[in-house]
Design a protein around this motif. Structure first.
Motif, PDB file in Angstrom:
ATOM      1  N   SER A   1       6.567   6.458  -2.701  1.00  0.00           N
ATOM      2  CA  SER A   1       7.565   6.747  -1.667  1.00  0.00           C
ATOM      3  C   SER A   1       8.369   5.484  -1.316  1.00  0.00           C
ATOM      4  CB  SER A   1       6.902   7.328  -0.419  1.00  0.00           C
ATOM      5  OG  SER A   1       5.889   6.470   0.035  1.00  0.00           O
TER       6      SER A   1
ATOM      7  N   LYS B   1       0.846  -1.216   0.000  1.00  0.00           N
ATOM      8  CA  LYS B   1       0.000   0.000   0.000  1.00  0.00           C
ATOM      9  C   LYS B   1       0.875   1.258   0.000  1.00  0.00           C
ATOM     10  CE  LYS B   1      -4.705  -0.128   0.759  1.00  0.00           C
ATOM     11  NZ  LYS B   1      -4.749  -1.051  -0.333  1.00  0.00           N
ATOM     12  N   LYS B   2       1.961   1.194   0.829  1.00  0.00           N
ATOM     13  CA  LYS B   2       2.874   2.347   0.903  1.00  0.00           C
ATOM     14  C   LYS B   2       3.572   2.596  -0.434  1.00  0.00           C
ATOM     15  CE  LYS B   2       4.087   1.828   5.780  1.00  0.00           C
ATOM     16  NZ  LYS B   2       5.082   2.130   6.775  1.00  0.00           N
ATOM     17  N   CYS B   3       3.639   1.563  -1.267  1.00  0.00           N
ATOM     18  CA  CYS B   3       4.323   1.708  -2.573  1.00  0.00           C
ATOM     19  C   CYS B   3       3.459   2.481  -3.564  1.00  0.00           C
ATOM     20  CB  CYS B   3       4.652   0.331  -3.160  1.00  0.00           C
ATOM     21  SG  CYS B   3       5.903  -0.566  -2.229  1.00  0.00           S
ATOM     22  N   GLU B   4       2.165   2.585  -3.272  1.00  0.00           N
ATOM     23  CA  GLU B   4       1.246   3.165  -4.268  1.00  0.00           C
ATOM     24  C   GLU B   4       1.568   4.616  -4.608  1.00  0.00           C
ATOM     25  OE1 GLU B   4      -2.696   2.311  -2.857  1.00  0.00           O
ATOM     26  OE2 GLU B   4      -2.457   0.141  -3.246  1.00  0.00           O
ATOM     27  N   ASP B   5       2.059   5.411  -3.627  1.00  0.00           N
ATOM     28  CA  ASP B   5       2.378   6.822  -3.935  1.00  0.00           C
ATOM     29  C   ASP B   5       3.836   7.005  -4.367  1.00  0.00           C
ATOM     30  OD1 ASP B   5       3.873   6.617  -1.651  1.00  0.00           O
ATOM     31  OD2 ASP B   5       2.729   8.069  -0.471  1.00  0.00           O
TER      32      ASP B   5
END
Ligand SMILES: CCCCC/C=C\C/C=C\C/C=C\C/C=C\CCCC(=O)SCCNC(=O)CCNC(=O)[C@H](O)C(C)(C)COP(=O)(O)OP(=O)(O)OC[C@H]1O[C@@H](n2cnc3c(N)ncnc32)[C@H](O)[C@@H]1OP(=O)(O)O
Length: 237
Positions: free
Chosen positions: A72, A66-70
């Motif tokens: 970062s 999920k954190k990879c989606e933006d």
């Protein structure tokens, strides 16, 4: 804990039996050449969930995806072997073409990826480039036992080395690794290795990490490492 480990093993064996054409245990001494004749095996990305992953590991994996989606964070793919520029840098630096090394190494593979699903090193690394840090999610399987029921310290050291190395982003060699083992890691449990680049001094990269339980309550290990960027002008052999 041991009961869940045995259950894990049983389910791994059951899965293996169900998968048509699944390779037999490596203890059957199947020629490694046969494994590598399959392009699929060479190019497979192993840093993805498989049926041996525990609920904890899958949950953390999903959270980081999920954190990879933006953008970062990014998930680092992982291969048994690869022919990237980085590998070429290492080959040029360390291998003498006169010795016919290429043939000898035709069966070589990254040893953390040499186990069948669930038996050895199950891990995935996520990287935050801006913050110069990585998070490695690691589940050490039953073949990594040291003291009965516990993960071998050498297996932990291996994962720490790879986790720290993943923060460097290039062709580096481990020059120094210093680990404080503070609590034993239960076999088949999931740990989280948080690594960061502390200092860059010419070709020297100073890194550190800690290894914690999923609930962050237990600090298993702390480590520092010195990695040296390989100098393309030098040959080590
Ligand atoms: C680790 C992950 C890497 C990830 C890389 C990414 C992609 C690669 C692609 C595919 C590969 C895939 C995965 C890789 C996975 C795992 C890798 C496992 C890593 C290992 O398993 S790796 C094996 C264990 N590792 C060794 O086998 C090293 C043996 N060694 C040497 O090969 C040389 O020793 C070397 C190259 C380290 C340096 O040699 P060199 O000739 O290039 O440089 P030199 O000696 O001049 O040192 C330059 C400056 O570092 C200082 N310095 C050096 N060593 C120091 C020490 N120990 N303590 C304090 N300071 C030290 C000097 O004092 C000087 O400092 P100053 O410049 O200030 O004077």
């Amino acid at each position: 804990m041991l009961r869940s480990c045995t259950a894990g093993l049983r389910s791994i064996w059951a899965l293996r039996g169900r998968r048509e054409g699944a390779p037999r245990l490596s203890t059957d001494l199947q020629p490694a050449r046969r494994l590598f004749s399959t392009e699929k095996v060479i190019h497979k990305d192993w840093a993805l969930p498989n049926p041996s992953w525990s609920k904890d590991l899958k949950l953390l994996f999903d959270q980081f995806m999920k954190k990879c989606e933006d953008g970062s964070w990014e998930r680092l793919p992982s291969y048994k072997r690869r022919s990237t520029q980085e590998s070429e840098d290492f080959t040029t630096y360390f291998l003498d073409p006169k010795l016919g090394e290429e043939e000898r190494l035709s069966q070589a593979q990254l040893f953390t990826r040499g186990f069948e699903d669930g038996l050895g090193f199950e891990y995935v690394i996520f990287k935050n480039n801006d913050e110069k840090r990585t998070v490695c999610l690691f589940q050490g399987g039953p073949y990594l036992q040291g003291v009965p029921g516990l993960l071998h310290g050498g297996a932990m050291a291996t994962m720490i080395d790879i986790a720290l190395g993943s923060c460097t982003g290039g062709a580096v060699m481990t020059a120094n690794l210093n680990i404080n083992f503070k609590r034993p890691v239960p076999l088949c449990s999931v740990v989280v290795i948080n690594s960061q680049l502390d200092k860059l001094e010419g070709r020297k990269l100073f890194l550190s990490c800690n290894v914690r339980s999923v609930d962050e309550k237990t600090l298993y290990s702390e480590a520092t490492g010195l990695f040296i960027k390989v100098d393309p002008e030098k040959r080590s052999t």
